[in-house]
Motif scaffolding. Structure first.
Motif: not given
Length: 343
Positions: A197-199, A263-273, A189-195
């Protein structure tokens, strides 16, 4: 997924498991090779290192001797194309062992020259000016998993809008996907955020590599699932957000829009094959993969030709974007507001 190049240590461990190689065997020219292809990347890297043995301190020896190999002709062949490697010097993580930088072979795979899923690629290493192949290995890039839980954006015909799913990770949650041609899989589970103002990106995971359903329902042949236990995502994310001293901002304010790209694209569920050789390698390195017999040596996993060691493998990721529910965000430390349903 971040993969580090730590070959001097890894190769010592690998060679230590080979019964036919003594503690100080007769000198022989051997190389360790590491490369993981990712069809979503603009650049691929391959690391070649010299396998060493020394009577002195095993950490001091590579500090004083350059074990990276930069003089070979290295190429990747597949899909009727050839990519030639060029040398790039990349700084190591500060405070680590084995010198301040490492030399890697770089392969450009920009849009228009991308690697492709379900294609087989061969790594070929030659000495300069010599036609014969010194080392070779192959990998077949797996197809991207098809995630359907959580779903992608749902179309709402009454309002002509698209809606992202809102996920409550405070309860058990099953990630379900069609496996495609992957052999092993990881979930994040990935969450892109700003701290201030820094990504930045916060991560929960990865899970252990798996290829069978665990604590959830899927046929295991076409479909797989991974059940995320209750509250582990918020607890995992909180280890990152609890260390943030500034302002946290997660741009997840648009769960519904008339166009998908709005749509917002800051939070994702990611599956890696993961392909078969790399999956086998990761599993073999698990120190608890051999039951309680910790004295048993794990097998040496390599797909390099000859007596050379290493892995030339591949991965393929898929993401579905989501909205975190209010309670998960509070427990993760993203917000300070306590929702009424969060106890």
């Amino acid at each position: 997924m971040k993969y580090h190049f730590f070959w001097s240590l890894v190769l010592v461990a690998l060679l230590g498991c080979r019964e036919e190689i003594g503690v100080l065997a007769p000198e022989k020219e051997l190389y360790g090779v590491w490369g993981i292809l990712d069809p979503e990347k603009d650049v691929q890297y391959v690391k070649i290192g010299q396998v060493f043995q020394a009577e002195e301190d095993a950490l001091a020896y590579p500090e004083e001797n350059d074990l990276s190999v930069a003089g070979f002709e290295v190429s990747i062949h597949g899909d009727d194309q050839v990519w030639e490697g060029t040398i790039e010097e990349i700084p190591r993580d500060p405070g680590g062992s084995f010198g301040a930088s490492q030399r890697l072979y770089r392969f450009e795979t920009p849009p228009g020259a991308r690697l492709k899923a379900e294609e087989t690629y061969e790594l070929i290493i030659r000495r300069p000016g010599v036609d014969s192949i010194l080392i070779s290995a192959t990998t077949t890039i797996p197809s991207a998993p098809d995630i359907f839980n959580p779903s992608g954006p749902v179309y709402l015909p009454r309002t002509n809008d698209y809606l992202l799913p809102t996920i409550d990770f405070e309860d058990d949650y099953a990630v379900i996907f069609r496996r495609g041609t992957g052999f092993g899989f990881e979930v994040r589970v990935l969450v892109d955020y700003f701290e201030n103002g820094v990504p930045q990106t916060a991560r929960w995971g990865p899970t252990k590599v798996f290829n069978k359903p665990g604590d959830c329902e899927a046929d295991g042949i076409v479909e797989l699932c991974y059940q995320i236990p209750e509250a582990v995502v918020s607890r995992g994310l909180s280890t990152t957000f609890s260390k943030v001293s500034g302002t946290i901002f997660v741009n997840d304010t648009i769960p519904k829009a008339s166009q998908i790209n709005q749509l917002s694209s800051s939070v994702a569920v990611e599956v890696t094959a993961i392909d078969s050789i790399f999956s086998t390698y990761i599993t073999a390195q698990d120190p608890f993969g051999f039951g309680l017999n910790l004295l048993m040596d794990p097998p040496v996993v390599t797909n390099m030709s000859g007596d050379h060691v290493g892995i030339f493998g591949s991965i393929h990721r898929a993401r579905n974007y989501i909205i975190l529910d209010a309670c998960t965000k509070y427990r993760a430390g993203i917000t300070n507001y306590i929702p009424g349903n969060c106890f």
